[in-house]
Scaffold this motif. Structure first.
Motif, PDB file in Angstrom:
ATOM      1  N   ILE A 444      16.055  93.087  66.533  1.00 25.62           N
ATOM      2  CA  ILE A 444      15.573  93.515  67.856  1.00 25.62           C
ATOM      3  C   ILE A 444      16.448  92.951  68.972  1.00 25.62           C
ATOM      4  O   ILE A 444      16.459  93.488  70.089  1.00 25.62           O
ATOM      5  N   ALA A 445      17.198  91.891  68.681  1.00 29.59           N
ATOM      6  CA  ALA A 445      18.047  91.266  69.703  1.00 29.59           C
ATOM      7  C   ALA A 445      19.467  91.833  69.710  1.00 29.59           C
ATOM      8  O   ALA A 445      20.281  91.432  70.548  1.00 29.59           O
ATOM      9  N   ARG A 446      19.767  92.757  68.823  1.00 34.03           N
ATOM     10  CA  ARG A 446      21.130  93.283  68.733  1.00 34.03           C
ATOM     11  C   ARG A 446      21.506  94.092  69.974  1.00 34.03           C
ATOM     12  O   ARG A 446      20.658  94.640  70.665  1.00 34.03           O
ATOM     13  N   ASP A 447      22.796  94.159  70.198  1.00 35.59           N
ATOM     14  CA  ASP A 447      23.333  94.856  71.373  1.00 35.59           C
ATOM     15  C   ASP A 447      22.941  96.332  71.364  1.00 35.59           C
ATOM     16  O   ASP A 447      23.037  97.009  70.343  1.00 35.59           O
ATOM     17  N   ASN A 448      22.476  96.797  72.527  1.00 33.44           N
ATOM     18  CA  ASN A 448      22.170  98.218  72.691  1.00 33.44           C
ATOM     19  C   ASN A 448      22.885  98.785  73.911  1.00 33.44           C
ATOM     20  O   ASN A 448      22.600  99.886  74.348  1.00 33.44           O
ATOM     21  N   LEU A 449      23.816  97.998  74.460  1.00 43.67           N
ATOM     22  CA  LEU A 449      24.508  98.398  75.685  1.00 43.67           C
ATOM     23  C   LEU A 449      25.814  99.126  75.401  1.00 43.67           C
ATOM     24  O   LEU A 449      26.135 100.107  76.079  1.00 43.67           O
ATOM     25  N   ASN A 450      26.563  98.669  74.402  1.00 46.43           N
ATOM     26  CA  ASN A 450      27.883  99.254  74.124  1.00 46.43           C
ATOM     27  C   ASN A 450      27.847 100.769  73.996  1.00 46.43           C
ATOM     28  O   ASN A 450      28.652 101.462  74.641  1.00 46.43           O
ATOM     29  N   PRO A 451      26.964 101.340  73.154  1.00 47.47           N
ATOM     30  CA  PRO A 451      26.989 102.797  72.997  1.00 47.47           C
ATOM     31  C   PRO A 451      26.641 103.547  74.267  1.00 47.47           C
ATOM     32  O   PRO A 451      27.160 104.645  74.493  1.00 47.47           O
ATOM     33  N   MET A 452      25.763 102.975  75.107  1.00 46.21           N
ATOM     34  CA  MET A 452      25.390 103.673  76.341  1.00 46.21           C
ATOM     35  C   MET A 452      26.544 103.694  77.335  1.00 46.21           C
ATOM     36  O   MET A 452      26.828 104.729  77.950  1.00 46.21           O
ATOM     37  N   ILE A 453      27.219 102.559  77.502  1.00 45.08           N
ATOM     38  CA  ILE A 453      28.357 102.521  78.427  1.00 45.08           C
ATOM     39  C   ILE A 453      29.493 103.393  77.903  1.00 45.08           C
ATOM     40  O   ILE A 453      30.135 104.133  78.662  1.00 45.08           O
ATOM     41  N   PHE A 454      29.725 103.330  76.586  1.00 48.15           N
ATOM     42  CA  PHE A 454      30.771 104.154  75.988  1.00 48.15           C
ATOM     43  C   PHE A 454      30.474 105.631  76.210  1.00 48.15           C
ATOM     44  O   PHE A 454      31.355 106.413  76.587  1.00 48.15           O
ATOM     45  N   ASN A 455      29.218 106.017  75.983  1.00 46.03           N
ATOM     46  CA  ASN A 455      28.830 107.413  76.162  1.00 46.03           C
ATOM     47  C   ASN A 455      28.946 107.831  77.626  1.00 46.03           C
ATOM     48  O   ASN A 455      29.345 108.957  77.939  1.00 46.03           O
ATOM     49  N   LEU A 456      28.610 106.913  78.530  1.00 44.73           N
ATOM     50  CA  LEU A 456      28.742 107.202  79.953  1.00 44.73           C
ATOM     51  C   LEU A 456      30.181 107.544  80.302  1.00 44.73           C
ATOM     52  O   LEU A 456      30.445 108.503  81.047  1.00 44.73           O
ATOM     53  N   VAL A 457      31.124 106.784  79.753  1.00 43.36           N
ATOM     54  CA  VAL A 457      32.541 106.968  80.085  1.00 43.36           C
ATOM     55  C   VAL A 457      33.105 108.232  79.452  1.00 43.36           C
ATOM     56  O   VAL A 457      33.774 109.030  80.124  1.00 43.36           O
ATOM     57  N   VAL A 458      32.848 108.450  78.163  1.00 45.02           N
ATOM     58  CA  VAL A 458      33.535 109.521  77.447  1.00 45.02           C
ATOM     59  C   VAL A 458      32.791 110.848  77.462  1.00 45.02           C
ATOM     60  O   VAL A 458      33.382 111.879  77.146  1.00 45.02           O
ATOM     61  N   ASN A 459      31.504 110.841  77.832  1.00 52.86           N
ATOM     62  CA  ASN A 459      30.756 112.091  77.798  1.00 52.86           C
ATOM     63  C   ASN A 459      30.034 112.406  79.101  1.00 52.86           C
ATOM     64  O   ASN A 459      30.308 113.406  79.751  1.00 52.86           O
ATOM     65  N   ASP A 460      29.111 111.556  79.496  1.00 52.01           N
ATOM     66  CA  ASP A 460      28.241 111.895  80.621  1.00 52.01           C
ATOM     67  C   ASP A 460      29.009 112.180  81.903  1.00 52.01           C
ATOM     68  O   ASP A 460      28.645 113.078  82.661  1.00 52.01           O
ATOM     69  N   LEU A 461      30.067 111.422  82.173  1.00 51.49           N
ATOM     70  CA  LEU A 461      30.814 111.625  83.418  1.00 51.49           C
ATOM     71  C   LEU A 461      31.655 112.891  83.411  1.00 51.49           C
ATOM     72  O   LEU A 461      32.098 113.344  84.453  1.00 51.49           O
ATOM     73  N   PHE A 462      31.859 113.464  82.215  1.00 50.40           N
ATOM     74  CA  PHE A 462      32.704 114.652  82.129  1.00 50.40           C
ATOM     75  C   PHE A 462      31.916 115.896  81.752  1.00 50.40           C
ATOM     76  O   PHE A 462      32.479 116.955  81.534  1.00 50.40           O
ATOM     77  N   LEU A 463      30.603 115.754  81.671  1.00 49.59           N
ATOM     78  CA  LEU A 463      29.705 116.911  81.580  1.00 49.59           C
ATOM     79  C   LEU A 463      30.022 117.824  80.400  1.00 49.59           C
ATOM     80  O   LEU A 463      29.959 119.045  80.513  1.00 49.59           O
ATOM     81  N   HIS A 464      30.340 117.244  79.269  1.00 51.92           N
ATOM     82  CA  HIS A 464      30.591 118.105  78.109  1.00 51.92           C
ATOM     83  C   HIS A 464      29.980 117.467  76.850  1.00 51.92           C
ATOM     84  O   HIS A 464      30.586 117.426  75.794  1.00 51.92           O
ATOM     85  N   ASN A 465      28.752 116.994  76.981  1.00 51.14           N
ATOM     86  CA  ASN A 465      28.120 116.313  75.861  1.00 51.14           C
ATOM     87  C   ASN A 465      28.022 117.200  74.628  1.00 51.14           C
ATOM     88  O   ASN A 465      27.680 118.383  74.736  1.00 51.14           O
ATOM     89  N   PRO A 466      28.304 116.633  73.453  1.00 56.15           N
ATOM     90  CA  PRO A 466      28.023 117.378  72.228  1.00 56.15           C
ATOM     91  C   PRO A 466      26.520 117.562  72.072  1.00 56.15           C
ATOM     92  O   PRO A 466      25.730 116.910  72.760  1.00 56.15           O
ATOM     93  N   ARG A 467      26.116 118.421  71.163  1.00 59.39           N
ATOM     94  CA  ARG A 467      24.701 118.765  71.024  1.00 59.39           C
ATOM     95  C   ARG A 467      24.192 118.362  69.647  1.00 59.39           C
ATOM     96  O   ARG A 467      24.959 118.155  68.710  1.00 59.39           O
TER      97      ARG A 467
END
Length: 766
Positions: A444-467
Motif C-alpha cells: 500500500i506504500a508503493r509509489d503511485n506517482l511515476n505512472p501518472m506523471i509519465f502519462n501526463l507527459v507522454v499522453n494527456d498533454l498531447f491529446l492522443h490517449n490510447p484506448r
C-alpha cells in the motif's frame, strides 16, 4: 588598446549568453528556476516534490537505474536548452557560424546555468541520501554514477547526431542542402533579417571544445554573411529534426504505459516535460521575435476557443459508466424527484435490512456499532490508515471489520481502508493469515506517482490517449487509468472488482460498508457513491416556503446514474472519484447534462466525520434500539491542534495573498472546528452513549521518540518533517508512519478503544 581582465570577463561568450537570457528570454529560465526551487527544498515541500528529484523510484526501488533514468531526463532538458538557445541567440554572434562545430561550441559556452544546477543537484543528492536516508558513501556513489552515466550517455548520443550531420559543412551546404533550404523561405528570411539588422555583438573570447579560452578577433574578419547564413540554416534544420525525433520517441513510449518498465521516475518525466516546453517556447520566440507576448496571447485565445467549443475535451471518465447513452438530467427538479419522502423511506428500509444482517453477525444482543473515519492525504494517509487498522485488529478478540458498520473518509485514507477491508475478507476465506503483514504494508506504500506523471507527459498533454475496453465500453488510458492500474499492480489486483461486487458482500454483512462522499465541483453538493441507494443521507431541514421543498444538498449516485450503468462502475474508479488529487489525479466527468465534474471528498470534509454523522442521524432510532453505544474511530494523518504561529509584520505580497492563502492553509482547521461542533451536537439528538477515539499521526512525537532512542537532543522540533502530501513516500517517511503507530500514546489509545469495544452489551442506555 589592451583590454582589462574585467572587460575580458564581461565580454566573454559564456557571460554574454548568460546575460542574454535575463535580458530578452527570461521565460526560458523558468524550468531551471523550478528545478532550483525543488532540489533545494525551497518550494513544493508539502507535496513532497523535492523527494521526487532527490530520491527517485523506478520499479519500486531507489537504485542505480532510477538515477540513471533521471540523468537521461536531465540530459534531455540540458540539450533542449542548448538547442533553443542556439536557435535564438547563435545568429547574434556571427563568429559562431565560422567555427568547425558551431552547435557544440555554442553548447559549451551556454552551459553556465546547467552546470550550476548540476553542481547544486549533486550536492543536494549527497546531503539528502546521507542525512535523511542514512545511506553509505558507496551507495550514494552508486546513485551518482548512475545519474552521470545516464547524463553522459544521452548527451553523447544527441551530440553524436550533430557530429554526423554537420561534418564537411561547406561542401554539404553547397551541394545538397542549398536546394532544400530554398524551400524554407521563412527560415532564411528570418536569419538574414537578424544578421542584417542587428549590431555586431561584442564578444572578445569564447571557450572552445578543448575547454581553452580562444580570442574571436580573427573570426570577425570573415565578411560573407551568406555563408554564415547557410551554416545557421543547416544547424537549425538539424536541431528541428532532432526535436522531432526526441518528441516522437517520447510519444512512442506512451504506447507502453501498461508496462512498468516504461514508467519513468517522476523526476525524469518532469525534466522531459520541462525540455519540451523549453523547445516549444523557443520555437515560438524564434518565429515571432518581438511579438512574443502577443503570440502567447494568441496561442491562449486559440486553445481557449478549442476548449470552450468542445473541440478539445478535458474529459476524464469513470470506468464502467456508459458515456454513449442519454446523459442524466442534472436539474433541481430532477433532484427533488429523487429525494421525496417515500424514496427516502424506501432507501432507509433497504439499509435497515443490511444493518440487521450486521447485528446478526455480532455475538451480543447489544453490540457496539463501530464507524471508521479516515482522513485524506495521498500515500501517507493510505499507509497510516492501513497500519492503524491492523494494530487495532491485532489487539481485538474478533476482527475489527466484523464489528464495523461503516467506513467513510477521503482520498488516500479510503485507499488504505479499502485495501485493509479486502485483505480482512480474504482472511475470512482462508486465503491469507494476517492482513497486517509487512508485505501488505509495503504494497500500500508503493509509489503511485511515476505512472501518472509519465502519462501526463507522454499522453494527456498531447491529446492522443490510447484506448481500452471495460464492461463493454471504450475509455481513454489517461492519468486516471494510470492511477488505477498502478494501484492494482501494487496490491496484486485484489481490488479489481466492480462496486456491485462489494455491494453484494456488504448486503450480507460479510464486510463493512464503505460510503464515498465525493464533492461536486459544479455547486458543492455531496455525491454519495455506494452500491446502495442513499437518499437518506439528505438530512437538511425543510425550507419555510409555499411548497415546503427540501434543500437537496446530496446526490444519490446509484439512483441518479442508474440509466448510465452505475451498477457497473469499477470500484477503483469510485475510489478515484473520492481521491482526485489536484493536477495529478484528474477530476472525473460524469455522463450528465450539464456535465457533473467530481473532485476529492476532502474539499468538504477531509476526515469523513460529516458523512458518518449524517448516516448515524438517519438511523439514530435503529442504532439506539439495537446497539449499546456508537464508537467513532477517527484515523487521521494530521494533528487536530496546531501550533499558533506569531504574526509578524507582513510584506506587500502577504497583504495581497493572505486573504486567500489563509483560507486554503486553514481549511483542515475549519473542518476540525465544524466536525467538533457536529459531534457535540450529536449528544442532543442521540439518546445513547457516543465515544470517539482519535488516532493521529504525530511527526513531533515520532521525532522525539526516535531521537530519545538514539540519545540525541530533541529540543529543536523544527527538524521534524511531516511525510509529504503525495502519491510517493520515501523510505524514511514510510518508517516514520509505521513506527508512530507503535508509540506509547497510540498504543494507549488503542488499548482504551479495545476495552470499550469489549463492553458491548454491558452499557446499553447508559
Amino acid at each position: 588598446m589592451k583590454r582589462s581582465m574585467l572587460d575580458n570577463f564581461i565580454f566573454s561568450f559564456p557571460v554574454q549568453l548568460f546575460a542574454q537570457y535575463f535580458k530578452s528570454h527570461q521565460i526560458l529560465l523558468i524550468a531551471w528556476v523550478l528545478l532550483f526551487l525543488f532540489i533545494t527544498g525551497s518550494s513544493g515541500n508539502v507535496m513532497g516534490i523535492p523527494y521526487v528529484f532527490l530520491d527517485p523510484e523506478y520499479l519500486h526501488e531507489v537504485s542505480f537505474w532510477s538515477f540513471f533514468i533521471v540523468g537521461i531526463g536531465f540530459g534531455i532538458l540540458t540539450v533542449s536548452f542548448h538547442i533553443t538557445g542556439y536557435i535564438l541567440h547563435a545568429n547574434k554572434y556571427r563568429f559562431v557560424g565560422l567555427l568547425k562545430k558551431p552547435f557544440s561550441n555554442f553548447s559549451v559556452n551556454n552551459s553556465v546555468i546547467p552546470l550550476c544546477i548540476l553542481t547544486l543537484y549533486t550536492v543536494a543528492i549527497c546531503i539528502f541520501q546521507s542525512k535523511d536516508e542514512h545511506n553509505t558513501g558507496f551507495t550514494i556513489f552508486t546513485f551518482l554514477a548512475g545519474f552521470y552515466l545516464g547524463l553522459i550517455l544521452i548527451t553523447a548520443l544527441l551530440y553524436g547526431y550533430f557530429r554526423l550531420t554537420n561534418k564537411n559543412i561547406y561542401a554539404y551546404i553547397t551541394r545538397k542542402l542549398n536546394a532544400r533550404l530554398k524551400l524554407i523561405k521563412l527560415s532564411r528570411i528570418n536569419i538574414l533579417d537578424r544578421l542584417s539588422n542587428r549590431k555586431k555583438r561584442k564578444v572578445t573570447s569564447f571557450i572552445g571544445l578543448n575547454l581553452r579560452i580562444h580570442d574571436t578577433k580573427e573570426l570577425y574578419q570573415f565578411p560573407n554573411k551568406k555563408i554564415i547564413t547557410r551554416v545557421f540554416d543547416q544547424n537549425h534544420l538539424n536541431s528541428v529534426i532532432l526535436v522531432v525525433i526526441l518528441t516522437g520517441l517520447i510519444l512512442l513510449m506512451g504506447r507502453g504505459i501498461d508496462y512498468s518498465i516504461f514508467q519513468l521516475p517522476a523526476a525524469a518525466s518532469l525534466m522531459v516535460l520541462f525540455g519540451m516546453i523549453t523547445m516549444a517556447v523557443g520555437a515560438l520566440a524564434y518565429w515571432t521575435k518581438e511579438w512574443l507576448v502577443a503570440a502567447f496571447f494568441g496561442v491562449y485565445i486559440i486553445f481557449n476557443i478549442l476548449f470552450t467549443t468542445g473541440i478539445i475535451l478535458d474529459y476524464h471518465e469513470a470506468f464502467g459508466l456508459n458515456y454513449d447513452t442519454v446523459p442524466a438530467n442534472y436539474t433541481i427538479s430532477n433532484l427533488y424527484q429523487q429525494s421525496t419522502d417515500s424514496i427516502i423511506a424506501h432507501d432507509k428500509r433497504k439499509m435497515i435490512q443490511v444493518l440487521n444482517q450486521w447485528k446478526q453477525k455480532q455475538k451480543t444482543d447489544d453490540p457496539v456499532a463501530v464507524f471508521v473515519c479516515v482522513s485524506g492525504g495521498g500515500s501517507r494517509s493510505a499507509l497510516w490508515a492501513h497500519a492503524v487498522l491492523g494494530q487495532i485488529d491485532q489487539r481485538m478478540k474478533k476482527p475489527l471489520m466484523d464489528q464495523t458498520v461503516l467506513i467513510t473518509g477521503a482520498s488516500g485514507g479510503m485507499v488504505g481502508a479499502s485495501f485493509y477491508r479486502e485483505l480482512s475478507y480474504q482472511r475470512q476465506l482462508g486465503l491469507i493469515s494476517d492482513p497486517n503483514s509487512d508485505i501488505y504494508l509495503d504494497q500500500i506504500a508503493r509509489d503511485n506517482l511515476n505512472p501518472m506523471i509519465f502519462n501526463l507527459v507522454v499522453n494527456d498533454l498531447f491529446l492522443h490517449n490510447p484506448r481500452f475496453a471495460y464492461a463493454g465500453h471504450i475509455y481513454s488510458k489517461d492519468r486516471g487509468f494510470a492511477f488505477e492500474q498502478q494501484l492494482h499492480t501494487n496490491t496484486n489486483f485484489v481490488m479489481d472488482k466492480k462496486l456491485s461486487d462489494y455491494g453484494a458482500l456488504e448486503a450480507q454483512a460479510k464486510i463493512p460498508m464503505i460510503l464515498f462522499g465525493s464533492t461536486v465541483m459544479n455547486d458543492g453538493r455531496k455525491l454519495y457513491i455506494s452500491d446502495f441507494n442513499t437518499a437518506f443521507m439528505n438530512t437538511s431541514p425543510r425550507r419555510k416556503t409555499g411548497i415546503n421543498e427540501p434543500i437537496i444538498d446530496v446526490i444519490d449516485f446509484q439512483r441518479f446514474f442508474q440509466n448510465q450503468g452505475a451498477k457497473d462502475i469499477r470500484y477503483t474508479s469510485a475510489l478515484r472519484m473520492n481521491a482526485s488529487f489536484p493536477y495529478i489525479t484528474p477530476s472525473i466527468s460524469l455522463p450528465s447534462d450539464p456535465t457533473i465534474k467530481v473532485m476529492d471528498a476532502g474539499v468538504t470534509d477531509n476526515f469523513g466525520v460529516t458523512d458518518a454523522v449524517r448516516f448515524i442521524y438517519a438511523f439514530k432510532d435503529w442504532l439506539a434500539e439495537n446497539t449499546s453505544s456508537v464508537v467513532l474511530i477517527t484515523i487521521r494523518d494530521t494533528k487536530r491542534v496546531q501550533v499558533i504561529e506569531p504574526q509578524s509584520h507582513q510584506s506587500i505580497f502577504d497583504k495581497v495573498s493572505n486573504p486567500i492563502s489563509s483560507v486554503y492553509n486553514n481549511l483542515a482547521n475549519f473542518q476540525d472546528v465544524n466536525n467538533a461542533y457536529k459531534l457535540e451536537y450529536m449528544k442532543s439528538w442521540y439518546p445513547d452513549s457516543i465515544h470517539q477515539f482519535v488516532l493521529e499521526y504525530d511527526m513531533y512525537e515520532d521525532y522525539r521518540e526516535e531521537n530519545d532512542h538514539k540519545g540525541v537532543s530533541t529540543k529543536d522540533s523544527t527538524k521534524a518533517k511531516r511525510p509529504s502530501l503525495n502519491w510517493h513516500l520515501t523510505e524514511k517517511e514510510k518508517k516514520s508512519l509505521i513506527r508512530n503507530v507503535q508509540s506509547k500514546s497510540k498504543q494507549s489509545t488503542i488499548h482504551d478503544l479495545v476495552d470499550r469495544l469489549s463492553q458491548g452489551g454491558n452499557n446499553h442506555h447508559q
